[in-house]
Design a protein around this motif. Structure first.
Motif, mmCIF file in Angstrom:
data_model
loop_
_atom_site.group_PDB
_atom_site.id
_atom_site.type_symbol
_atom_site.label_atom_id
_atom_site.label_comp_id
_atom_site.label_asym_id
_atom_site.label_seq_id
_atom_site.Cartn_x
_atom_site.Cartn_y
_atom_site.Cartn_z
ATOM 1 N N ILE A 1 0.851 -1.192 0.000
ATOM 2 C CA ILE A 1 0.000 0.000 0.000
ATOM 3 C C ILE A 1 0.885 1.241 0.000
ATOM 4 N N VAL A 2 0.556 2.180 -0.872
ATOM 5 C CA VAL A 2 1.266 3.454 -0.899
ATOM 6 C C VAL A 2 0.370 4.486 -0.226
ATOM 7 N N TYR B 1 -9.339 -3.168 -1.675
ATOM 8 C CA TYR B 1 -7.937 -3.583 -1.611
ATOM 9 C C TYR B 1 -7.337 -3.269 -0.240
ATOM 10 N N ASP C 1 -10.346 7.118 -10.869
ATOM 11 C CA ASP C 1 -10.121 6.727 -9.475
ATOM 12 C C ASP C 1 -8.687 7.080 -9.069
ATOM 13 N N LEU D 1 -5.183 2.091 -8.899
ATOM 14 C CA LEU D 1 -5.560 0.839 -9.552
ATOM 15 C C LEU D 1 -4.647 -0.244 -8.982
ATOM 16 N N GLY E 1 -8.049 -3.955 -9.428
ATOM 17 C CA GLY E 1 -9.051 -3.572 -10.418
ATOM 18 C C GLY E 1 -10.492 -3.736 -9.967
ATOM 19 N N GLN E 2 -10.690 -4.096 -8.687
ATOM 20 C CA GLN E 2 -12.063 -4.385 -8.255
ATOM 21 C C GLN E 2 -12.961 -3.151 -8.282
HETATM 22 P P1 5GP Z 1 -8.508 -2.098 -6.628
HETATM 23 O O1 5GP Z 1 -9.994 -2.056 -6.541
HETATM 24 O O2 5GP Z 1 -7.968 -1.750 -7.974
HETATM 25 O O3 5GP Z 1 -7.939 -3.388 -6.084
HETATM 26 O O4 5GP Z 1 -7.979 -1.001 -5.628
HETATM 27 C C1 5GP Z 1 -8.288 0.333 -5.888
HETATM 28 C C2 5GP Z 1 -8.909 0.975 -4.701
HETATM 29 O O5 5GP Z 1 -8.249 0.566 -3.493
HETATM 30 C C3 5GP Z 1 -8.779 2.465 -4.810
HETATM 31 O O6 5GP Z 1 -10.064 3.009 -4.898
HETATM 32 C C4 5GP Z 1 -8.040 2.898 -3.559
HETATM 33 O O7 5GP Z 1 -8.941 3.569 -2.715
HETATM 34 C C5 5GP Z 1 -7.593 1.636 -2.881
HETATM 35 N N1 5GP Z 1 -6.138 1.384 -3.022
HETATM 36 C C6 5GP Z 1 -5.553 0.355 -3.708
HETATM 37 N N2 5GP Z 1 -4.233 0.382 -3.567
HETATM 38 C C7 5GP Z 1 -3.954 1.453 -2.786
HETATM 39 C C8 5GP Z 1 -2.727 1.998 -2.279
HETATM 40 O O8 5GP Z 1 -1.597 1.515 -2.510
HETATM 41 N N3 5GP Z 1 -2.848 3.122 -1.508
HETATM 42 C C9 5GP Z 1 -4.038 3.688 -1.214
HETATM 43 N N4 5GP Z 1 -4.039 4.803 -0.477
HETATM 44 N N5 5GP Z 1 -5.217 3.196 -1.677
HETATM 45 C C10 5GP Z 1 -5.175 2.080 -2.454
#
Ligand code: 5GP
Length: 190
Positions: free
Chosen positions: A19-20, A99, A124, A127, A130-131
């Motif tokens: 996580i960043v 995520y 957004d 990514l 991608g959920q």
């Molecule tokens: P995904 O749905 O693509 O797995 O994750 C995207 C969502 O998770 C974004 O809307 C974001 O809020 C959160 N997210 C995913 N990775 C990170 C991260 O490394 N840092 C932060 N601050 N949010 C993340």
């Protein structure tokens, strides 16, 4: 985008779980100038796709989506999180697994605010797997609204979201692509 990469390097923090943390400029405290610069890039990149509206999900996507919508002179809709069945049947809904929190939650958009034929630009902040973006795309599909682009502030390219979205034929553009976070060192894809 150079300014975003510099902000990530200077003000971002790597947390366990890939996580960043960027809450000092992107999704808690908001650097408006930087968000507007990201919006300028998305507006130029997606102008030819001729979107009719910008769609994001609360809460972290809202600031960026607002800036993109303002720049492109479009309406902005954000999907709400919660139990769609409590809201009634006048919604399009999808389940999204978070995520960062690992929980699955409902996301929904009122049928009053998304219409068949609306050309949608999804925006957004991150990514990862991608959920979130796929959930928004599913909501658009239910509405009969084509997704004409996906604008992401920060993509983590070793996670599978980018591949999933592009594999579905979606036109994804990320302002900064992180290729790895090994040993806490942030390395960009290009
Ligand atoms: P995904 O749905 O693509 O797995 O994750 C995207 C969502 O998770 C974004 O809307 C974001 O809020 C959160 N997210 C995913 N990775 C990170 C991260 O490394 N840092 C932060 N601050 N949010 C993340």
């Amino acid at each position: 985008m150079q300014a975003l990469k510099e902000a990530i390097l200077q003000r971002g923090k790597v947390l366990p779980g890939d996580i960043v943390k960027v809450d000092g400029f992107l999704n808690h405290r908001v650097d408006v100038e930087l968000i507007e610069a990201i919006a300028d890039e998305f507006a130029a990149r997606f102008a030819a796709a001729q979107p009719d509206l910008v769609l994001t999900i609360e809460a972290s996507g809202i600031a960026i989506a607002y800036a993109v919508a303002k720049r492109m002179k479009l309406p902005m809709v954000f999907a709400k999180k919660g139990e769609a069945r409590n809201i009634g049947k006048d919604v399009y809904a999808a389940d999204i697994t978070s995520y960062t929190r690992g929980l699955t939650y409902g996301a929904f958009v009122s049928k009053a605010h998304l219409h068949a034929g609306d050309r949608v630009l999804i925006v957004d902040d991150f990514l990862a797997n991608g959920q979130a973006a796929l959930g928004l795309a599913a909501i658009c599909e239910q509405a009969g609204a084509p997704v004409v682009g996906v604008g992401i502030a920060i993509e983590k390219s070793w996670q599978r979201g980018g591949e999933l979205l592009r594999g579905k034929g979606l036109d994804v553009h990320s302002a900064a692509i992180i290729a790895s976070l090994e040993d806490g060192n942030i390395r960009f894809a290009e």
